[in-house]
Design a protein around this motif. Structure first.
Motif, PDB file in Angstrom:
ATOM      1  N   GLN A  67      31.014   1.562  -9.231  1.00 52.51           N
ATOM      2  CA  GLN A  67      31.600   1.974 -10.509  1.00 52.51           C
ATOM      3  C   GLN A  67      32.295   0.801 -11.196  1.00 52.51           C
ATOM      4  O   GLN A  67      32.177   0.622 -12.417  1.00 52.51           O
ATOM      5  N   MET A  68      33.022   0.006 -10.423  1.00 52.38           N
ATOM      6  CA  MET A  68      33.708  -1.161 -10.986  1.00 52.38           C
ATOM      7  C   MET A  68      32.713  -2.182 -11.515  1.00 52.38           C
ATOM      8  O   MET A  68      32.900  -2.766 -12.583  1.00 52.38           O
ATOM      9  N   MET A  69      31.636  -2.419 -10.771  1.00 56.69           N
ATOM     10  CA  MET A  69      30.639  -3.395 -11.211  1.00 56.69           C
ATOM     11  C   MET A  69      29.931  -2.938 -12.474  1.00 56.69           C
ATOM     12  O   MET A  69      29.543  -3.771 -13.309  1.00 56.69           O
ATOM     13  N   ARG A  70      29.750  -1.617 -12.642  1.00 56.27           N
ATOM     14  CA  ARG A  70      29.113  -1.102 -13.858  1.00 56.27           C
ATOM     15  C   ARG A  70      30.014  -1.259 -15.083  1.00 56.27           C
ATOM     16  O   ARG A  70      29.527  -1.385 -16.212  1.00 56.27           O
ATOM     17  N   SER A  71      31.328  -1.230 -14.859  1.00 57.42           N
ATOM     18  CA  SER A  71      32.270  -1.243 -15.980  1.00 57.42           C
ATOM     19  C   SER A  71      32.433  -2.665 -16.525  1.00 57.42           C
ATOM     20  O   SER A  71      31.900  -3.637 -15.982  1.00 57.42           O
ATOM     21  N   ASP A  72      33.216  -2.748 -17.614  1.00 60.07           N
ATOM     22  CA  ASP A  72      33.499  -4.056 -18.213  1.00 60.07           C
ATOM     23  C   ASP A  72      34.866  -4.591 -17.797  1.00 60.07           C
ATOM     24  O   ASP A  72      35.337  -5.591 -18.338  1.00 60.07           O
ATOM     25  N   ARG A  73      35.493  -3.935 -16.813  1.00 60.46           N
ATOM     26  CA  ARG A  73      36.846  -4.341 -16.427  1.00 60.46           C
ATOM     27  C   ARG A  73      36.867  -5.728 -15.809  1.00 60.46           C
ATOM     28  O   ARG A  73      37.856  -6.448 -15.923  1.00 60.46           O
ATOM     29  N   LEU A  74      35.783  -6.114 -15.153  1.00 57.43           N
ATOM     30  CA  LEU A  74      35.673  -7.458 -14.590  1.00 57.43           C
ATOM     31  C   LEU A  74      34.705  -8.322 -15.386  1.00 57.43           C
ATOM     32  O   LEU A  74      34.451  -9.472 -15.016  1.00 57.43           O
ATOM     33  N   GLY A  75      34.148  -7.758 -16.449  1.00 55.99           N
ATOM     34  CA  GLY A  75      33.202  -8.515 -17.254  1.00 55.99           C
ATOM     35  C   GLY A  75      31.784  -8.442 -16.741  1.00 55.99           C
ATOM     36  O   GLY A  75      30.889  -9.042 -17.322  1.00 55.99           O
ATOM     37  N   TYR A  76      31.532  -7.694 -15.646  1.00 55.70           N
ATOM     38  CA  TYR A  76      30.194  -7.647 -15.065  1.00 55.70           C
ATOM     39  C   TYR A  76      29.246  -6.788 -15.909  1.00 55.70           C
ATOM     40  O   TYR A  76      28.176  -7.216 -16.292  1.00 55.70           O
ATOM     41  N   GLU A  77      29.636  -5.528 -16.160  1.00 56.27           N
ATOM     42  CA  GLU A  77      28.775  -4.557 -16.852  1.00 56.27           C
ATOM     43  C   GLU A  77      27.387  -4.546 -16.223  1.00 56.27           C
ATOM     44  O   GLU A  77      26.361  -4.625 -16.907  1.00 56.27           O
ATOM     45  N   ALA A  78      27.365  -4.461 -14.893  1.00 58.80           N
ATOM     46  CA  ALA A  78      26.114  -4.546 -14.134  1.00 58.80           C
ATOM     47  C   ALA A  78      25.220  -3.341 -14.430  1.00 58.80           C
ATOM     48  O   ALA A  78      25.677  -2.190 -14.383  1.00 58.80           O
ATOM     49  N   PRO A  79      23.930  -3.560 -14.718  1.00 54.95           N
ATOM     50  CA  PRO A  79      23.007  -2.456 -15.040  1.00 54.95           C
ATOM     51  C   PRO A  79      22.492  -1.776 -13.762  1.00 54.95           C
ATOM     52  O   PRO A  79      21.297  -1.815 -13.447  1.00 54.95           O
ATOM     53  N   ILE A  80      23.411  -1.163 -13.032  1.00 57.88           N
ATOM     54  CA  ILE A  80      23.052  -0.495 -11.784  1.00 57.88           C
ATOM     55  C   ILE A  80      22.577   0.926 -12.087  1.00 57.88           C
ATOM     56  O   ILE A  80      23.261   1.684 -12.785  1.00 57.88           O
ATOM     57  N   GLU A  81      21.402   1.287 -11.564  1.00 59.72           N
ATOM     58  CA  GLU A  81      20.863   2.622 -11.789  1.00 59.72           C
ATOM     59  C   GLU A  81      20.439   3.245 -10.461  1.00 59.72           C
ATOM     60  O   GLU A  81      20.177   2.549  -9.475  1.00 59.72           O
ATOM     61  N   VAL A  82      20.383   4.567 -10.463  1.00 58.53           N
ATOM     62  CA  VAL A  82      19.916   5.326  -9.301  1.00 58.53           C
ATOM     63  C   VAL A  82      18.537   5.897  -9.640  1.00 58.53           C
ATOM     64  O   VAL A  82      18.352   6.498 -10.709  1.00 58.53           O
ATOM     65  N   TYR A  83      17.565   5.689  -8.764  1.00 61.22           N
ATOM     66  CA  TYR A  83      16.240   6.243  -8.992  1.00 61.22           C
ATOM     67  C   TYR A  83      15.819   7.066  -7.766  1.00 61.22           C
ATOM     68  O   TYR A  83      16.296   6.822  -6.645  1.00 61.22           O
ATOM     69  N   ASP A  84      14.971   8.017  -8.033  1.00 61.01           N
ATOM     70  CA  ASP A  84      14.557   8.981  -7.000  1.00 61.01           C
ATOM     71  C   ASP A  84      15.774   9.679  -6.385  1.00 61.01           C
ATOM     72  O   ASP A  84      15.727  10.130  -5.226  1.00 61.01           O
ATOM     73  N   ARG A  85      16.876   9.727  -7.155  1.00 56.16           N
ATOM     74  CA  ARG A  85      18.105  10.419  -6.755  1.00 56.16           C
ATOM     75  C   ARG A  85      18.681   9.902  -5.426  1.00 56.16           C
ATOM     76  O   ARG A  85      19.497  10.578  -4.804  1.00 56.16           O
ATOM     77  N   LYS A  86      18.303   8.683  -5.051  1.00 56.86           N
ATOM     78  CA  LYS A  86      18.730   8.221  -3.736  1.00 56.86           C
ATOM     79  C   LYS A  86      18.948   6.726  -3.658  1.00 56.86           C
ATOM     80  O   LYS A  86      19.844   6.245  -2.957  1.00 56.86           O
ATOM     81  N   TYR A  87      18.134   5.953  -4.392  1.00 59.30           N
ATOM     82  CA  TYR A  87      18.132   4.515  -4.235  1.00 59.30           C
ATOM     83  C   TYR A  87      18.802   3.817  -5.423  1.00 59.30           C
ATOM     84  O   TYR A  87      18.747   4.315  -6.561  1.00 59.30           O
ATOM     85  N   TYR A  88      19.390   2.650  -5.133  1.00 54.97           N
ATOM     86  CA  TYR A  88      20.104   1.858  -6.145  1.00 54.97           C
ATOM     87  C   TYR A  88      19.337   0.571  -6.434  1.00 54.97           C
ATOM     88  O   TYR A  88      18.738  -0.021  -5.527  1.00 54.97           O
ATOM     89  N   ARG A  89      19.397   0.166  -7.702  1.00 55.03           N
ATOM     90  CA  ARG A  89      18.769  -1.092  -8.108  1.00 55.03           C
ATOM     91  C   ARG A  89      19.343  -1.530  -9.450  1.00 55.03           C
ATOM     92  O   ARG A  89      20.042  -0.746 -10.124  1.00 55.03           O
TER      93      ARG A  89
END
Length: 336
Positions: free
Chosen positions: A58-80
């Motif tokens: 959640q932190m990596m997805r946010s802009d609080r650290l400037g990352y705004e990482a495009p992390i997504e969940v696919y097949d309701r199980k896996y991260y990429r």
């Protein structure tokens, strides 16, 4: 916000995992990878919890650290990463960080006379390339420079000589001399004043302080057989009582009173001639102001006072008033 070491280690571990597209990463896989990294780098066998990794994602997805990482969940199980080229190490900067870097880059580029900054030029250029995509703008800070000034080639070797506390032999030709004069100096400082560089040091033997303009230095070399000496008279406050760079032991501070007319008064008020300047009196009728300075009278101060032309009048000391009067009279005689 401050990051603890373990959190940063987890972020980098998660980033490394998600950049490995040859494997499908579940939440448990990321937990295990973070636990292994913690053990490898810290020797700690404490397991990282799923809740901790979920908060990290959640932190990596946010802009609080400037990352705004495009992390997504696919097949309701896996991260990429939705962008396979993304990494938090590419540009872990907030917009504020980028603006600060742009400002720093502008400032660094003003020091290109020194080899140390030449060595940094490639680093600065690459840094600018990194932030350019996020904030494209032209430089907004520019210092006055004169790249054609003579003597700039002396800056780098003299800088190294001062840094290594070495004695130096200098051949110096002043404006009034046809032949160079030798000096053996203990060099202390390189100082720039109005686009001209000066070397300050004590003369070996009598420890008299000298300032030598770099554009008048003919040549110099290190004297390894002469031990380097400090001069207690040359401290951080050495220039506190002067305008410019000229200061001799025979020159003493004097209290100067000057009156400025309404055209020059506001200018002098907002841009003081010297740090000791004080407003003594303000004439509301004609807009003139009287100022007090406690400063050494040298050529640089006189030149600055002359730059105000008829807009100022020195009230005291009389010797300075007479000197300025004579210079103005001589100048008017050049225009019959």
């Amino acid at each position: 916000m401050a990051l603890n070491k373990n959190a940063l280690l987890r972020y980098r571990t998660i980033d490394r995992c998600l950049r490995n597209t040859g494997r499908r990463w579940t939440l448990q896989d990321l937990v295990d990878a973070c636990s292994d990294a913690l053990y490898e780098y810290e020797g700690k066998q404490d397991l990282v919890s799923k809740r901790t990794v979920q908060l990290d994602l959640q932190m990596m997805r946010s802009d609080r650290l400037g990352y705004e990482a495009p992390i997504e969940v696919y097949d309701r199980k896996y991260y990429r990463y939705s962008d396979p080229e993304y990494s938090i190490s590419n540009l872990p900067l907030s917009r504020h960080d980028i603006e600060m870097l742009n400002s720093t880059i502008d400032l660094l580029r003003q020091f290109d006379e020194f080899d140390r900054f030449h060595d940094m030029a490639d680093v600065v250029s690459r840094l600018q390339d990194k932030v350019a995509s996020a904030s494209k703008r032209r430089p907004i800070v520019d210092f006055e420079r004169n790249p054609n000034l003579r003597g700039l080639q002396h800056l780098n070797p003299l800088y190294d000589i001062i840094a290594s506390r070495q004695t130096v032999y200098v051949n110096y030709r002043s404006f009034n001399s046809r032949t160079p004069r030798p000096f053996i100096l203990f060099p202390y400082l390189l100082k720039e004043y109005r686009n001209r560089w000066f070397l300050f040091g004590s003369r070996a033997g009598d420890m008299k302080l000298f300032n030598l303009a770099l554009d008048r230095i003919v040549d110099f070399h290190v004297c390894p057989d002469i031990p380097y000496k400090e001069n207690p008279e040359f401290g951080e406050d050495f220039f506190d009582d002067v305008v410019g760079v000229t200061k001799h032991s025979r020159l003493k501070k004097e209290l100067i009173l000057l009156r400025a007319d309404n055209h020059q008064a506001s200018y002098i008020l907002t841009k003081p001639i010297h740090s000791s300047q004080r407003l003594i009196e303000k004439n509301h009728a004609d807009g003139s102001m009287t100022f007090e300075l406690n400063v050494i009278i040298n050529n640089e101060l006189i030149a600055q006072l002359l730059s105000f032309g008829a807009g100022i009048r020195v009230l005291s000391p009389q010797s300075l008033a007479t000197q300025l009067r004579d210079i103005h009279h001589q100048a008017t005689s050049n225009y019959p």
